[in-house]
Design a protein around this motif. Structure first.
Motif, PDB file in Angstrom:
ATOM      1  N   UNK A   1       9.384  15.010   5.355  1.00 38.35           N
ATOM      2  CA  UNK A   1       8.342  13.996   5.574  1.00 38.35           C
ATOM      3  C   UNK A   1       7.456  14.434   6.735  1.00 38.35           C
ATOM      4  N   UNK A   2       6.138  14.442   6.516  1.00 40.17           N
ATOM      5  CA  UNK A   2       5.194  14.843   7.559  1.00 40.17           C
ATOM      6  C   UNK A   2       5.039  13.764   8.610  1.00 40.17           C
ATOM      7  N   UNK A   3       4.206  14.066   9.575  1.00 39.53           N
ATOM      8  CA  UNK A   3       3.985  13.084  10.635  1.00 39.53           C
ATOM      9  C   UNK A   3       3.134  11.927  10.107  1.00 39.53           C
ATOM     10  N   UNK A   4       3.390  10.754  10.634  1.00 35.03           N
ATOM     11  CA  UNK A   4       2.649   9.569  10.221  1.00 35.03           C
ATOM     12  C   UNK A   4       1.206   9.693  10.696  1.00 35.03           C
ATOM     13  N   UNK A   5       0.263   9.510   9.774  1.00 29.50           N
ATOM     14  CA  UNK A   5      -1.150   9.654  10.116  1.00 29.50           C
ATOM     15  C   UNK A   5      -1.728   8.392  10.739  1.00 29.50           C
ATOM     16  N   UNK A   6      -1.047   7.282  10.560  1.00 32.29           N
ATOM     17  CA  UNK A   6      -1.543   6.020  11.090  1.00 32.29           C
ATOM     18  C   UNK A   6      -1.113   4.880  10.192  1.00 32.29           C
ATOM     19  N   UNK A   7      -1.394   3.669  10.643  1.00 31.95           N
ATOM     20  CA  UNK A   7      -1.026   2.472   9.890  1.00 31.95           C
ATOM     21  C   UNK A   7      -2.307   1.826   9.365  1.00 31.95           C
ATOM     22  N   UNK A   8      -2.290   1.491   8.072  1.00 31.86           N
ATOM     23  CA  UNK A   8      -3.463   0.912   7.420  1.00 31.86           C
ATOM     24  C   UNK A   8      -3.093  -0.430   6.805  1.00 31.86           C
ATOM     25  N   UNK A   9      -3.951  -1.417   7.008  1.00 32.93           N
ATOM     26  CA  UNK A   9      -3.816  -2.712   6.340  1.00 32.93           C
ATOM     27  C   UNK A   9      -4.864  -2.756   5.242  1.00 32.93           C
ATOM     28  N   UNK A  10      -4.412  -2.797   4.000  1.00 36.43           N
ATOM     29  CA  UNK A  10      -5.292  -2.796   2.827  1.00 36.43           C
ATOM     30  C   UNK A  10      -5.471  -4.243   2.373  1.00 36.43           C
ATOM     31  N   UNK A  11      -6.725  -4.712   2.368  1.00 33.13           N
ATOM     32  CA  UNK A  11      -7.015  -6.108   2.049  1.00 33.13           C
ATOM     33  C   UNK A  11      -7.921  -6.180   0.826  1.00 33.13           C
ATOM     34  N   UNK A  12      -7.384  -6.706  -0.273  1.00 32.83           N
ATOM     35  CA  UNK A  12      -8.165  -6.856  -1.508  1.00 32.83           C
ATOM     36  C   UNK A  12      -7.471  -7.883  -2.372  1.00 32.83           C
ATOM     37  N   UNK A  13      -8.243  -8.805  -2.970  1.00 28.01           N
ATOM     38  CA  UNK A  13      -7.633  -9.842  -3.799  1.00 28.01           C
ATOM     39  C   UNK A  13      -7.271  -9.318  -5.187  1.00 28.01           C
ATOM     40  N   UNK A  14      -7.756  -8.136  -5.562  1.00 25.52           N
ATOM     41  CA  UNK A  14      -7.429  -7.530  -6.846  1.00 25.52           C
ATOM     42  C   UNK A  14      -6.187  -6.651  -6.664  1.00 25.52           C
ATOM     43  N   UNK A  15      -5.077  -7.065  -7.278  1.00 29.13           N
ATOM     44  CA  UNK A  15      -3.815  -6.362  -7.068  1.00 29.13           C
ATOM     45  C   UNK A  15      -3.878  -4.902  -7.505  1.00 29.13           C
ATOM     46  N   UNK A  16      -4.607  -4.614  -8.593  1.00 28.85           N
ATOM     47  CA  UNK A  16      -4.702  -3.240  -9.085  1.00 28.85           C
ATOM     48  C   UNK A  16      -5.410  -2.355  -8.058  1.00 28.85           C
ATOM     49  N   UNK A  17      -6.515  -2.841  -7.522  1.00 22.44           N
ATOM     50  CA  UNK A  17      -7.257  -2.075  -6.509  1.00 22.44           C
ATOM     51  C   UNK A  17      -6.412  -1.934  -5.235  1.00 22.44           C
ATOM     52  N   UNK A  18      -5.788  -3.024  -4.835  1.00 24.98           N
ATOM     53  CA  UNK A  18      -4.954  -3.013  -3.624  1.00 24.98           C
ATOM     54  C   UNK A  18      -3.857  -1.950  -3.753  1.00 24.98           C
ATOM     55  N   UNK A  19      -3.202  -1.919  -4.901  1.00 23.82           N
ATOM     56  CA  UNK A  19      -2.129  -0.951  -5.110  1.00 23.82           C
ATOM     57  C   UNK A  19      -2.671   0.476  -5.219  1.00 23.82           C
ATOM     58  N   UNK A  20      -3.824   0.642  -5.850  1.00 24.66           N
ATOM     59  CA  UNK A  20      -4.442   1.968  -5.956  1.00 24.66           C
ATOM     60  C   UNK A  20      -4.716   2.541  -4.570  1.00 24.66           C
ATOM     61  N   UNK A  21      -5.309   1.733  -3.712  1.00 20.85           N
ATOM     62  CA  UNK A  21      -5.603   2.181  -2.346  1.00 20.85           C
ATOM     63  C   UNK A  21      -4.293   2.459  -1.601  1.00 20.85           C
ATOM     64  N   UNK A  22      -3.350   1.541  -1.702  1.00 23.84           N
ATOM     65  CA  UNK A  22      -2.081   1.674  -0.979  1.00 23.84           C
ATOM     66  C   UNK A  22      -1.324   2.931  -1.400  1.00 23.84           C
ATOM     67  N   UNK A  23      -1.243   3.192  -2.697  1.00 24.54           N
ATOM     68  CA  UNK A  23      -0.513   4.357  -3.187  1.00 24.54           C
ATOM     69  C   UNK A  23      -1.182   5.645  -2.706  1.00 24.54           C
ATOM     70  N   UNK A  24      -2.504   5.724  -2.825  1.00 24.17           N
ATOM     71  CA  UNK A  24      -3.219   6.925  -2.381  1.00 24.17           C
ATOM     72  C   UNK A  24      -2.990   7.196  -0.902  1.00 24.17           C
ATOM     73  N   UNK A  25      -3.061   6.159  -0.082  1.00 25.57           N
ATOM     74  CA  UNK A  25      -2.884   6.348   1.361  1.00 25.57           C
ATOM     75  C   UNK A  25      -1.432   6.646   1.716  1.00 25.57           C
ATOM     76  N   UNK A  26      -0.486   6.023   1.020  1.00 25.69           N
ATOM     77  CA  UNK A  26       0.934   6.289   1.267  1.00 25.69           C
ATOM     78  C   UNK A  26       1.271   7.744   0.937  1.00 25.69           C
ATOM     79  N   UNK A  27       0.779   8.219  -0.196  1.00 23.82           N
ATOM     80  CA  UNK A  27       1.031   9.608  -0.595  1.00 23.82           C
ATOM     81  C   UNK A  27       0.435  10.590   0.409  1.00 23.82           C
ATOM     82  N   UNK A  28      -0.634  10.176   1.066  1.00 23.63           N
ATOM     83  CA  UNK A  28      -1.297  11.034   2.042  1.00 23.63           C
ATOM     84  C   UNK A  28      -0.568  11.051   3.387  1.00 23.63           C
TER      85      UNK A  28
END
Length: 129
Positions: A1-28
Motif C-alpha cells: 500500500x502506497x502513502x496516503x495522498x490525502x483525505x477527500x469528502x465526496x459530496x453528491x446526491x447521485x449515488x452512482x456519481x458519488x461512488x464513481x468519484x470515490x472508487x477512482x480516488x480510492x484506487x489512486x
C-alpha cells in the motif's frame, strides 16, 4: 500500500456519481468519505477533516453554492480545498464558484483522469487563506 495522498469528502446526491468519484480516488491512494448533500457535508466535515471536498452543485436540502459559501465563511473549514463538480457549465456558474472561493471547477461528464489530477494538485497545495 502506497502513502496516503490525502483525505477527500465526496459530496453528491447521485449515488452512482458519488461512488464513481470515490472508487477512482480510492484506487489512486486517497482516503475517501462520502456525503449525500450539502447539509450532510457540513454535519460531517469536522469529523472527516478532509484535505479536499468535491461538491456537486444541484443537491436537495443544501446546494453546492450555499455549502461552499458556508465552508468559506467558517474559520475552521476555510482552509479546505473545494472543487465543484457539476453539469452547470455556463461561464456565470464558473464565475459564481470562483467568487465564492472554490479552488477548482469540473463539469460533468468528466474524465476520471482529470478528476484525479485536480484532486492530487489540490491535496498537495497549501491550505486556502
Amino acid at each position: 500500500m502506497g502513502e496516503l495522498l490525502g483525505r477527500v469528502l465526496v459530496v453528491d446526491d447521485d449515488e452512482v456519481i458519488r461512488q464513481l468519484i470515490a472508487v477512482n480516488l480510492t484506487l489512486e491512494g486517497f482516503e475517501v468519505e462520502t456525503a449525500y448533500d450539502g447539509q450532510d457535508c457540513l454535519d460531517r466535515v469536522h469529523d472527516v477533516d478532509p484535505d479536499v471536498i468535491t461538491l456537486d452543485v444541484m443537491m436537495p436540502r443544501l446546494d453546492g453554492w450555499e455549502t461552499a459559501t458556508r465552508l468559506r465563511e467558517d474559520p475552521s473549514t476555510r482552509h479546505i480545498k473545494v472543487m465543484l463538480i457539476t453539469a452547470r457549465a455556463q461561464e456565470d456558474d464558473r464565475r459564481r464558484g470562483y467568487d465564492i472561493g472554490v479552488d477548482a471547477y469540473l463539469t460533468k461528464p468528466f474524465d476520471p483522469a482529470e478528476l484525479i489530477q485536480i484532486v492530487r494538485d489540490l491535496a498537495k497545495s497549501p491550505g486556502a487563506l
